[in-house]
Design an enzyme around this catalytic site. Structure first.
Site, PDB file in Angstrom:
ATOM      1  N   MET A  30     100.757  96.913  23.345  1.00 59.65           N
ATOM      2  CA  MET A  30     100.438  95.944  24.401  1.00 59.65           C
ATOM      3  C   MET A  30     100.488  96.624  25.773  1.00 59.65           C
ATOM      4  O   MET A  30     100.555  95.944  26.808  1.00 59.65           O
ATOM      5  CB  MET A  30     101.407  94.759  24.351  1.00 59.65           C
ATOM      6  CG  MET A  30     101.318  94.001  23.022  1.00 59.65           C
ATOM      7  SD  MET A  30     101.904  92.319  23.129  1.00 59.65           S
ATOM      8  CE  MET A  30     103.606  92.565  23.574  1.00 59.65           C
ATOM      9  N   GLY A  31     100.483  97.956  25.784  1.00 60.58           N
ATOM     10  CA  GLY A  31     100.452  98.676  27.061  1.00 60.58           C
ATOM     11  C   GLY A  31     101.822  98.766  27.712  1.00 60.58           C
ATOM     12  O   GLY A  31     102.836  98.604  27.046  1.00 60.58           O
ATOM     13  N   HIS A  34     105.589 103.659  27.402  1.00 59.49           N
ATOM     14  CA  HIS A  34     106.807 104.443  27.665  1.00 59.49           C
ATOM     15  C   HIS A  34     106.896 105.513  26.570  1.00 59.49           C
ATOM     16  O   HIS A  34     105.987 105.624  25.723  1.00 59.49           O
ATOM     17  CB  HIS A  34     108.033 103.532  27.703  1.00 59.49           C
ATOM     18  CG  HIS A  34     108.152 102.615  26.521  1.00 59.49           C
ATOM     19  ND1 HIS A  34     108.360 103.064  25.229  1.00 59.49           N
ATOM     20  CD2 HIS A  34     108.056 101.261  26.416  1.00 59.49           C
ATOM     21  CE1 HIS A  34     108.413 102.044  24.408  1.00 59.49           C
ATOM     22  NE2 HIS A  34     108.220 100.936  25.094  1.00 59.49           N
ATOM     23  N   GLY A  36     108.466 105.670  23.896  1.00 57.90           N
ATOM     24  CA  GLY A  36     108.379 105.141  22.528  1.00 57.90           C
ATOM     25  C   GLY A  36     106.931 105.112  22.060  1.00 57.90           C
ATOM     26  O   GLY A  36     106.586 105.604  20.981  1.00 57.90           O
ATOM     27  N   HIS A  37     106.065 104.531  22.903  1.00 55.56           N
ATOM     28  CA  HIS A  37     104.631 104.502  22.575  1.00 55.56           C
ATOM     29  C   HIS A  37     104.078 105.927  22.477  1.00 55.56           C
ATOM     30  O   HIS A  37     103.279 106.248  21.594  1.00 55.56           O
ATOM     31  CB  HIS A  37     103.841 103.766  23.659  1.00 55.56           C
ATOM     32  CG  HIS A  37     104.246 102.333  23.870  1.00 55.56           C
ATOM     33  ND1 HIS A  37     104.824 101.889  25.028  1.00 55.56           N
ATOM     34  CD2 HIS A  37     104.137 101.251  23.064  1.00 55.56           C
ATOM     35  CE1 HIS A  37     105.050 100.587  24.943  1.00 55.56           C
ATOM     36  NE2 HIS A  37     104.647 100.174  23.755  1.00 55.56           N
ATOM     37  N   LYS A 149     111.337 100.355  16.059  1.00 50.85           N
ATOM     38  CA  LYS A 149     111.938  99.432  17.030  1.00 50.85           C
ATOM     39  C   LYS A 149     111.667  97.986  16.604  1.00 50.85           C
ATOM     40  O   LYS A 149     112.503  97.108  16.748  1.00 50.85           O
ATOM     41  CB  LYS A 149     111.324  99.722  18.410  1.00 50.85           C
ATOM     42  CG  LYS A 149     111.511  98.656  19.451  1.00 50.85           C
ATOM     43  CD  LYS A 149     112.776  98.871  20.186  1.00 50.85           C
ATOM     44  CE  LYS A 149     113.095  97.846  21.252  1.00 50.85           C
ATOM     45  NZ  LYS A 149     112.074  96.933  21.652  1.00 50.85           N
ATOM     46  N   GLN A 153     108.424  93.903  11.958  1.00 54.95           N
ATOM     47  CA  GLN A 153     106.962  93.948  12.119  1.00 54.95           C
ATOM     48  C   GLN A 153     106.349  94.962  11.146  1.00 54.95           C
ATOM     49  O   GLN A 153     105.305  94.703  10.541  1.00 54.95           O
ATOM     50  CB  GLN A 153     106.611  94.316  13.556  1.00 54.95           C
ATOM     51  CG  GLN A 153     105.152  94.555  13.799  1.00 54.95           C
ATOM     52  CD  GLN A 153     104.840  94.722  15.272  1.00 54.95           C
ATOM     53  OE1 GLN A 153     104.684  93.739  15.990  1.00 54.95           O
ATOM     54  NE2 GLN A 153     104.769  95.954  15.741  1.00 54.95           N
ATOM     55  N   ARG A 187     109.765  95.667  28.051  1.00 56.29           N
ATOM     56  CA  ARG A 187     110.515  94.549  28.662  1.00 56.29           C
ATOM     57  C   ARG A 187     111.752  95.031  29.426  1.00 56.29           C
ATOM     58  O   ARG A 187     112.351  94.240  30.160  1.00 56.29           O
ATOM     59  CB  ARG A 187     110.897  93.522  27.596  1.00 56.29           C
ATOM     60  CG  ARG A 187     109.690  92.740  27.089  1.00 56.29           C
ATOM     61  CD  ARG A 187     110.080  91.574  26.188  1.00 56.29           C
ATOM     62  NE  ARG A 187     108.976  90.660  25.964  1.00 56.29           N
ATOM     63  CZ  ARG A 187     108.206  90.646  24.873  1.00 56.29           C
ATOM     64  NH1 ARG A 187     108.423  91.494  23.896  1.00 56.29           N
ATOM     65  NH2 ARG A 187     107.219  89.771  24.761  1.00 56.29           N
TER      66      ARG A 187
HETATM   67  P1  AMP Z   1     104.506  96.993  21.990  1.00 61.35           P
HETATM   68  O1  AMP Z   1     103.626  97.546  23.051  1.00 61.35           O
HETATM   69  O2  AMP Z   1     105.871  96.621  22.479  1.00 61.35           O
HETATM   70  O3  AMP Z   1     103.840  95.917  21.177  1.00 61.35           O
HETATM   71  O4  AMP Z   1     104.770  98.178  20.976  1.00 61.35           O
HETATM   72  C1  AMP Z   1     103.713  98.898  20.402  1.00 61.35           C
HETATM   73  C2  AMP Z   1     104.255  99.803  19.337  1.00 61.35           C
HETATM   74  O5  AMP Z   1     105.199 100.708  19.913  1.00 61.35           O
HETATM   75  C3  AMP Z   1     105.005  99.038  18.226  1.00 61.35           C
HETATM   76  O6  AMP Z   1     104.706  99.623  16.970  1.00 61.35           O
HETATM   77  C4  AMP Z   1     106.449  99.260  18.601  1.00 61.35           C
HETATM   78  O7  AMP Z   1     107.343  99.195  17.507  1.00 61.35           O
HETATM   79  C5  AMP Z   1     106.400 100.666  19.169  1.00 61.35           C
HETATM   80  N1  AMP Z   1     107.565 100.880  20.037  1.00 61.35           N
HETATM   81  C6  AMP Z   1     107.963 100.118  21.082  1.00 61.35           C
HETATM   82  N2  AMP Z   1     109.115 100.612  21.596  1.00 61.35           N
HETATM   83  C7  AMP Z   1     109.441 101.682  20.860  1.00 61.35           C
HETATM   84  C8  AMP Z   1     110.525 102.619  20.886  1.00 61.35           C
HETATM   85  N3  AMP Z   1     111.508 102.533  21.770  1.00 61.35           N
HETATM   86  N4  AMP Z   1     110.535 103.618  19.969  1.00 61.35           N
HETATM   87  C9  AMP Z   1     109.540 103.725  19.048  1.00 61.35           C
HETATM   88  N5  AMP Z   1     108.498 102.886  18.966  1.00 61.35           N
HETATM   89  C10 AMP Z   1     108.441 101.868  19.859  1.00 61.35           C
END
Ligand code: AMP
Length: 287
Positions: A30-31, A34, A36-37, A149, A153, A187
């Protein structure tokens, strides 16, 4: 790296790649990218010839009282971070591109979607599976990359892929944390300096659980100690704290070999999630 907004453009580019025999990795997000992405993009880069990153704040997975309107959006910064991690193509469709007038089909998984996040956010996973199924149909990836994370899901997407025989492999990547232990999250931007400090109770409670699991403490005691740790923060309100079987996500009373601990905690107005999986070795040590 290219950025496109339409399904037609993605299909054209991916079809050229496929004709050249390239494998395709998809990283749905969802953009507000960071590390993690970025770790997902880096892993996809290692495993596939071409990496597609989708950026779409999917309204279907937010309930009316959630943070859809204020969810952080910053495409220029995302483009820089995606390119640095090795992305080839960003697909960032508009809402109407994904859900045009007359859109009326949904993908819904049952069972694994009912507890934990699904219990607290009853419409969330239907939105997730619908948009991910659409992205699989649009991008046709060989491998799709998700973060642990959002460990539930991953389980839901794996069930959807299994049940619907979708021709894609699901690859899950470890949680990336800040040096403090806080799991990286888009977030986290909502947190004030004080809230960010207090948010450490999530990862600290998981660390505490690890120590207690290693010394074979009973599940009820671990649960109690984690709750007390989180409640040390006056700003923390626990939504759920569950110790479950990693395969079924059902709560367990005793840890035989492994367990998964999942947390959802409000720090002020911000709802944060975290989790950790533990395996007990024969010697009673955590792997
Ligand atoms: P989101 O943008 O929050 O929907 O996350 C997109 C993808 O990034 C999802 O598969 C999340 O599980 C992964 N993600 C988000 N935060 C982290 C993190 N801290 N470490 C690893 N993957 C992450």
């Amino acid at each position: 790296m290219q950025t496109v907004t339409t399904i037609v453009e993605v299909r054209q580019i991916v079809s050229t790649w496929k004709k050249a025999g390239k494998t395709i990795g998809l990283v749905p997000t969802m953009g507000a990218l960071h590390e993690g992405h970025q770790s997902l993009i880096t892993t996809a880069r290692q495993q596939c010839d071409k990496v597609v990153l989708s950026i779409f704040v999917n309204p279907l997975q937010f309930s009316p009282e959630e943070d859809l309107a204020c969810y952080p959006r910053d495409l220029p910064t995302d483009q820089i971070k995606a390119a640095a991690a090795g992305c080839d193509l960003i697909f960032c469709p508009s809402e109407v591109e994904m859900y045009p007038a007359g859109f009326n089909s949904y993908v819904e998984c049952f069972g694994v979607t009912q507890m934990l996040e699904g219990h607290s956010r009853p419409t969330h996973f239907k939105g997730v599976t619908t948009v991910v199924a659409k992205l699989f149909g649009i991008v046709t990836p060989d491998i799709a990359f998700f973060g642990q994370k959002d460990t539930q899901q991953v389980a839901v997407i794996e069930q959807m892929v299994r049940d619907l025989n979708l021709p894609v492999t699901i690859y899950s990547c470890p949680i990336i944390r800040e040096a403090s232990g806080l799991a990286k999250s888009s977030r986290n931007q909502y947190l004030s300096v004080q809230e960010k400090k207090e948010a450490l109770v999530l990862s600290q409670s998981l660390k505490l659980a690890e120590r207690m699991i290693n010394t074979r403490q009973p599940v009820a005691k671990i649960h109690q100690a984690m709750t007390a740790k989180i409640e040390e923060s006056p700003l923390a309100v626990i939504d759920y704290l569950k110790i479950v079987n990693p395969q079924t996500l059902q709560e367990i009373k005793e840890i035989e070999k492994e367990c998964l601990i999942l947390l959802a905690v409000y720090i002020g107005q911000t709802r944060l999630i975290d989790n950790a999986r533990f395996t007990i070795t024969n010697k009673g040590e955590k792997k």
